[in-house]
Write an enzyme that holds these catalytic residues in place. Structure first.
Site, PDB file in Angstrom:
ATOM      1  N   LEU A  15       0.832  -1.150   0.157  1.00 51.84           N
ATOM      2  CA  LEU A  15       0.054  -0.315  -0.071  1.00 51.84           C
ATOM      3  C   LEU A  15       1.391   1.446   0.146  1.00 51.84           C
ATOM      4  O   LEU A  15       1.971   1.789   0.698  1.00 51.84           O
ATOM      5  CB  LEU A  15      -1.202  -0.493   1.228  1.00 51.84           C
ATOM      6  CG  LEU A  15      -2.038  -1.139   1.635  1.00 51.84           C
ATOM      7  CD1 LEU A  15      -2.927  -0.882   2.505  1.00 51.84           C
ATOM      8  CD2 LEU A  15      -3.708  -0.940   0.242  1.00 51.84           C
ATOM      9  N   ASP A  16       0.543   2.546  -0.298  1.00 49.17           N
ATOM     10  CA  ASP A  16       1.455   3.455  -0.619  1.00 49.17           C
ATOM     11  C   ASP A  16       1.376   3.850   0.516  1.00 49.17           C
ATOM     12  O   ASP A  16       0.414   3.458   1.578  1.00 49.17           O
ATOM     13  CB  ASP A  16       0.244   5.050  -1.266  1.00 49.17           C
ATOM     14  CG  ASP A  16       0.825   4.246  -2.484  1.00 49.17           C
ATOM     15  OD1 ASP A  16       1.247   3.501  -3.073  1.00 49.17           O
ATOM     16  OD2 ASP A  16      -0.424   4.827  -3.514  1.00 49.17           O
ATOM     17  N   LYS A  17       2.597   4.750   1.203  1.00 52.89           N
ATOM     18  CA  LYS A  17       3.222   5.491   2.108  1.00 52.89           C
ATOM     19  C   LYS A  17       1.737   6.213   2.637  1.00 52.89           C
ATOM     20  O   LYS A  17       1.516   6.207   3.786  1.00 52.89           O
ATOM     21  CB  LYS A  17       3.840   6.158   2.498  1.00 52.89           C
ATOM     22  CG  LYS A  17       4.586   7.164   3.376  1.00 52.89           C
ATOM     23  CD  LYS A  17       5.426   8.179   3.701  1.00 52.89           C
ATOM     24  CE  LYS A  17       5.477   8.898   4.649  1.00 52.89           C
ATOM     25  NZ  LYS A  17       6.705   9.691   4.338  1.00 52.89           N
ATOM     26  N   THR A  40      -1.585   5.909   2.484  1.00 47.90           N
ATOM     27  CA  THR A  40      -3.228   5.180   2.116  1.00 47.90           C
ATOM     28  C   THR A  40      -3.173   4.083   3.714  1.00 47.90           C
ATOM     29  O   THR A  40      -2.070   3.498   3.874  1.00 47.90           O
ATOM     30  CB  THR A  40      -3.110   4.045   0.993  1.00 47.90           C
ATOM     31  OG1 THR A  40      -2.954   5.231   0.121  1.00 47.90           O
ATOM     32  CG2 THR A  40      -4.365   4.066   1.100  1.00 47.90           C
ATOM     33  N   ARG A  51      -5.722   5.829  -7.975  1.00 50.62           N
ATOM     34  CA  ARG A  51      -5.707   6.974  -8.082  1.00 50.62           C
ATOM     35  C   ARG A  51      -5.490   8.380  -9.596  1.00 50.62           C
ATOM     36  O   ARG A  51      -5.651   8.736  -9.858  1.00 50.62           O
ATOM     37  CB  ARG A  51      -3.687   7.495  -6.850  1.00 50.62           C
ATOM     38  CG  ARG A  51      -4.402   7.273  -6.062  1.00 50.62           C
ATOM     39  CD  ARG A  51      -2.938   7.015  -5.018  1.00 50.62           C
ATOM     40  NE  ARG A  51      -1.999   7.971  -5.490  1.00 50.62           N
ATOM     41  CZ  ARG A  51      -0.599   7.955  -4.971  1.00 50.62           C
ATOM     42  NH1 ARG A  51      -0.144   7.060  -4.670  1.00 50.62           N
ATOM     43  NH2 ARG A  51       0.172   9.335  -5.126  1.00 50.62           N
TER      44      ARG A  51
END
EC number: 5.4.99.-
Length: 316
Positions: free
Chosen positions: A139-141, A143, A241
């Site tokens: 997961l993105d930082k 998120t 996104r």
């Protein structure tokens, strides 16, 4: 110093500090590490070397980052609090908060989810190497969300195969800018890596297949914000996104893909902090050794609850 790659970025949107822009555009590096690279003369703006991290960037400018070859990382256990939702001999399911990087990289040698896992969980799969033990997906930082962790290599291989073969189930709650017209929709457009900014992605016909379904949960008409439930059928990097930005509805907080801070009230912006308003709240998969279907859900983190509460309170 040996250079491993050269990355180019185009500045879009509002005026921003050089170090802050690069830390957001290249999230694998911490802001402190970015500052170090700037001061070492590894960053150019419009073809000129810049050694001042606070240098203000304006829309249309081009930034080039020379990325040095990474040094071997010594990843150590750290007592970072994490919520372990479930654990057995094969897997662990954890809640990753917004702001926590999943695994170490140059500039993020500590303070990551992996550092926390090494402390709290005795055994982790080794397929991902020293830097990514147990990590099956990311997961993105910015998120928050639920993640499954592999505790042995058998579980790791099985879970990776499930993600690749689209046997997992992933639902998100998302706040986007703008009023989404349809109560239900699907975005079925391919996603490719951006040809100039290699850390970004965009919709291109020559890209990889990507399918995103969405349902409108609520429209906050006064502020032109929509709350969505989203299901992704493919796992492309930045898929949600990119897809919503492509139809003119960037995720709240996501300046990389078009969100503008000036488009929401300052009070709401302060509640959001550094988070994207994107929560991976639901994850379903087959247990890697027992074969049973498992589903895990998390509540919205406090940041998101605060944003929702503010919107409810200030909407007619």
């Amino acid at each position: 110093m040996k250079i491993s790659e050269v990355l180019e970025f185009k500045v879009e949107g509002e005026e921003e500090r050089l170090d802050k822009f690069l830390a957001r555009a290249y999230p694998d590096f911490s802001r402190s590490y970015i500052k170090k690279l700037v001061k070492e003369g590894l960053v150019y703006v419009n073809g000129e070397e810049v050694r001042k991290p606070s240098r203000k960037l304006r829309e249309g400018e081009r930034v080039i980052l020379h990325v040095p070859e990474p040094e071997p990382l010594d990843v150590k256990p750290e007592n970072i609090p994490i919520n372990i939702i479930y654990e057995d001999e094969d897997i662990a399911v954890v809640e990753k908060p917004c702001g926590l990087v999943v695994h170490p990289s140059p500039g993020y040698t500590s303070g990551t989810l992996v550092n926390a896992l090494l402390y709290h969980i005795k055994d982790l799969s080794s397929i991902g190497g020293v830097e990514r033990p147990g990590i099956v997906h990311r997961l993105d930082k910015e998120t928050a969300g639920v993640m499954v962790i592999a505790k042995n290599n058998t579980a790791h291989r099985n879970l990776v195969r499930q993600f690749q073969e689209r046997k997992t189930e992933k639902f998100y709650k998302v706040l986007v800018k703008g009023l989404v017209k349809k109560d239900y929709g699907a975005i079925d457009t391919p996603i490719a890596r951006h040809p100039v900014d290699r850390k970004r992605f965009w919709v291109r016909k020559e890209g990889k297949e990507a399918l995103t379904e969405y349902w409108v949960l609520k429209r906050y008409e006064k502020y032109e914000i929509t709350l969505l439930k989203v299901k992704i059928h493919t796992g492309r990097t930045h898929q949600i996104r990119v897809h919503f930005a492509s139809i003119g509805h960037p995720v709240l907080g996501d300046r990389t893909y078009g969100f503008k801070s000036s488009s929401v009230p300052k009070e709401l912006l302060s509640l959001m902090g550094e988070c994207n308003m994107l929560i991976a709240y639901h994850l379903g998969f087959y247990h890697p050794t027992k074969g049973e279907w498992m589903v895990f859900e998390i509540e919205e983190p406090e940041t998101f609850k605060s944003v929702y509460s503010w919107l409810e309170e200030h909407s007619p």
